[in-house]
Design a protein around this motif. Structure first.
Motif, short mmCIF file in Angstrom:
data_model
loop_
_atom_site.label_atom_id
_atom_site.label_comp_id
_atom_site.label_asym_id
_atom_site.label_seq_id
_atom_site.Cartn_x
_atom_site.Cartn_y
_atom_site.Cartn_z
N GLU A 212 82.30 59.25 96.08
CA GLU A 212 81.82 58.95 97.43
C GLU A 212 82.52 57.73 98.02
O GLU A 212 82.50 57.52 99.24
CB GLU A 212 80.30 58.71 97.41
N ASP A 213 83.16 56.95 97.17
CA ASP A 213 83.90 55.78 97.64
C ASP A 213 85.35 56.10 98.01
O ASP A 213 86.06 55.26 98.57
CB ASP A 213 83.93 54.69 96.56
N ILE A 214 85.82 57.32 97.69
CA ILE A 214 87.22 57.67 97.87
C ILE A 214 87.43 58.40 99.20
O ILE A 214 86.78 59.41 99.48
CB ILE A 214 87.73 58.54 96.71
N ILE A 215 88.36 57.89 100.00
CA ILE A 215 88.79 58.54 101.24
C ILE A 215 90.24 58.98 101.05
O ILE A 215 91.08 58.19 100.62
CB ILE A 215 88.67 57.60 102.44
N ILE A 216 90.53 60.23 101.35
CA ILE A 216 91.89 60.75 101.24
C ILE A 216 92.54 60.68 102.62
O ILE A 216 91.97 61.12 103.61
CB ILE A 216 91.88 62.20 100.73
N TYR A 217 93.74 60.11 102.66
CA TYR A 217 94.44 59.92 103.93
C TYR A 217 95.87 60.43 103.77
O TYR A 217 96.58 60.05 102.85
CB TYR A 217 94.46 58.42 104.27
N GLY A 218 96.30 61.27 104.70
CA GLY A 218 97.68 61.75 104.69
C GLY A 218 98.35 61.49 106.02
O GLY A 218 97.72 61.60 107.07
N ARG A 219 99.63 61.10 105.95
CA ARG A 219 100.39 60.89 107.18
C ARG A 219 101.65 61.77 107.16
O ARG A 219 102.40 61.77 106.18
CB ARG A 219 100.82 59.44 107.31
N SER A 220 101.83 62.57 108.20
CA SER A 220 103.02 63.41 108.35
C SER A 220 103.20 64.30 107.12
O SER A 220 102.33 65.10 106.80
CB SER A 220 104.24 62.53 108.61
N LEU A 221 104.32 64.17 106.39
CA LEU A 221 104.53 64.97 105.19
C LEU A 221 103.35 64.83 104.23
O LEU A 221 102.92 65.79 103.59
CB LEU A 221 105.81 64.53 104.48
N GLY A 222 102.80 63.61 104.16
CA GLY A 222 101.69 63.36 103.25
C GLY A 222 100.43 64.15 103.57
O GLY A 222 99.57 64.32 102.70
N THR A 223 100.32 64.67 104.80
CA THR A 223 99.13 65.48 105.12
C THR A 223 99.13 66.78 104.34
O THR A 223 98.08 67.30 103.99
CB THR A 223 99.04 65.78 106.62
N GLY A 224 100.33 67.32 104.05
CA GLY A 224 100.40 68.55 103.28
C GLY A 224 99.94 68.36 101.85
O GLY A 224 99.43 69.29 101.22
N ILE A 225 100.11 67.15 101.33
CA ILE A 225 99.66 66.82 99.98
C ILE A 225 98.18 66.46 100.01
O ILE A 225 97.40 66.88 99.14
CB ILE A 225 100.50 65.66 99.42
N ALA A 226 97.78 65.71 101.03
CA ALA A 226 96.37 65.31 101.15
C ALA A 226 95.46 66.50 101.31
O ALA A 226 94.36 66.54 100.76
CB ALA A 226 96.21 64.35 102.33
N THR A 227 95.89 67.51 102.09
CA THR A 227 95.03 68.68 102.29
C THR A 227 94.87 69.47 100.99
O THR A 227 93.78 69.98 100.70
CB THR A 227 95.59 69.61 103.38
N TYR A 228 95.95 69.55 100.20
CA TYR A 228 95.81 70.22 98.91
C TYR A 228 94.81 69.48 98.04
O TYR A 228 93.90 70.11 97.45
CB TYR A 228 97.15 70.29 98.17
N LEU A 229 94.97 68.17 97.93
CA LEU A 229 94.07 67.39 97.08
C LEU A 229 92.62 67.55 97.54
O LEU A 229 91.71 67.73 96.72
CB LEU A 229 94.48 65.92 97.10
N ALA A 230 92.40 67.50 98.85
CA ALA A 230 91.05 67.63 99.38
C ALA A 230 90.44 68.99 99.05
O ALA A 230 89.22 69.12 98.94
CB ALA A 230 91.06 67.40 100.89
N SER A 231 91.29 70.00 98.90
CA SER A 231 90.78 71.33 98.55
C SER A 231 90.36 71.43 97.09
O SER A 231 89.69 72.38 96.69
CB SER A 231 91.84 72.40 98.85
N GLN A 232 90.76 70.42 96.30
CA GLN A 232 90.51 70.48 94.86
C GLN A 232 89.44 69.52 94.37
O GLN A 232 88.86 69.74 93.30
CB GLN A 232 91.82 70.16 94.11
N VAL A 233 89.18 68.44 95.13
CA VAL A 233 88.32 67.38 94.60
C VAL A 233 87.32 66.91 95.65
O VAL A 233 87.56 67.03 96.85
CB VAL A 233 89.18 66.17 94.15
N PRO A 234 86.19 66.34 95.21
CA PRO A 234 85.24 65.75 96.16
C PRO A 234 85.71 64.38 96.63
O PRO A 234 86.44 63.68 95.93
CB PRO A 234 83.97 65.63 95.32
N ALA A 235 85.34 64.03 97.84
CA ALA A 235 85.66 62.72 98.42
C ALA A 235 84.69 62.48 99.57
O ALA A 235 83.91 63.36 99.94
CB ALA A 235 87.11 62.66 98.89
N ARG A 236 84.75 61.28 100.15
CA ARG A 236 83.88 60.97 101.28
C ARG A 236 84.33 61.71 102.53
O ARG A 236 83.55 62.31 103.23
CB ARG A 236 83.82 59.47 101.55
#
Length: 269
Positions: A142-166
């Motif tokens: 609940e303390d973790i926020i996933i943030y992606g910028r530009s190319l990093g959004t493609g990685i952030a969205t994958y991670l968010a699909s796999q793990v819980p976060a705030r």
């Protein structure tokens, strides 16, 4: 052989050559990496260097900077940066997020900065999970926020699909990298050639926590239309899109609308 047949064969060969070049050189187009010597000293305050070995994949070594904010601390932001540079430049964001009350953990991709290992889409995704699991040793989900910028959004969205976060924050995202590639190489079969499709629209289907999108209407690198298409694919999700009228790909942080939106989103008690 007639002139017409020779012409057709010549055009076909040129087309095949272009396809081959795009397939072989796409990493040079997508990833504008800059290496750093292992003994490079960062000048940022309140941080430590972290090295994570991906033993489950190929022992690639991921280098990251972990920035710390004074107490009270509101959580940690796992930040996946854009496709150019390395942590020597991106690390400037450490203070900005620390000032908002958050620790920041930012990795460099393989071939960037001090990170090593063979680059591939599966490796990027595996390394993202590696970084998340490191943070889980020090923070609650609940303390973790996933943030992606530009190319990093493609990685952030994958991670968010796999793990819980705030929550998940996407700055200048795309519907998919294949969608962007088609706008640059519309005459080539990019869907077949692209080894880095980064299908954000598919990954976000399974994300259950809030999603926030920032995008500039004047973005000439990742079109606003691609981000809008992504947003529209998320009907029924907890999603908000914040559009910056005069924003382009690299200047959203200069606008009050971005700063005010980010502060509102991160104002967690």
């Amino acid at each position: 052989m007639s002139f017409l047949l020779k012409f057709v064969i010549g055009i076909a060969l040129i087309y095949l050559l272009l396809c081959l070049l795009l397939y072989l050189l796409q990493e040079n187009i997508i990833f504008l990496s800059q290496k750093l010597p292992v003994d490079y000293q960062f000048v940022f305050q309140d941080h430590k260097e972290v090295f994570l070995e991906n033993t489950e994949l190929d022992n690639g070594r991921i280098h990251a900077l972990h920035f710390f904010t004074p107490q009270p601390q509101r959580g940690v932001i796992l930040y996946f940066h854009g496709n150019a540079g390395n942590l020597a430049g991106w690390g400037r964001l450490g203070k900005e997020f620390n000032d908002l009350g958050y620790d920041l953990f930012m990795p460099d991709y393989r071939g960037y900065g001090k990170s090593t290992g063979k680059l591939s889409q599966s490796a990027l995704f595996s390394d993202a999970l590696l970084c998340y699991n490191y943070l889980k040793q020090h923070y609650t989900t609940e303390d973790i926020i996933i943030y992606g910028r530009s190319l990093g959004t493609g990685i952030a969205t994958y991670l968010a699909s796999q793990v819980p976060a705030r929550l998940l924050i996407l700055e200048t995202p795309f519907y998919s990298l294949s969608h962007i590639a088609r706008s640059y190489f519309s005459f080539l079969p990019v869907r077949l050639l692209n080894r880095y499709p980064l299908p954000s629209h598919q990954h976000l289907k399974s994300v259950t926590y809030p999603i926030y999108i920032f995008h500039g209407l004047q973005d000439e690198i990742v079109s606003y239309a691609s981000a809008k298409k992504l947003y529209e694919s998320l009907e029924g999700k907890k999603v908000e899109m914040i559009s910056i009228p005069h924003g382009n790909h690299n200047n959203l942080g200069q606008f009050d609308k971005y700063q005010e939106g980010l502060k509102r989103i991160l104002a967690y008690e």
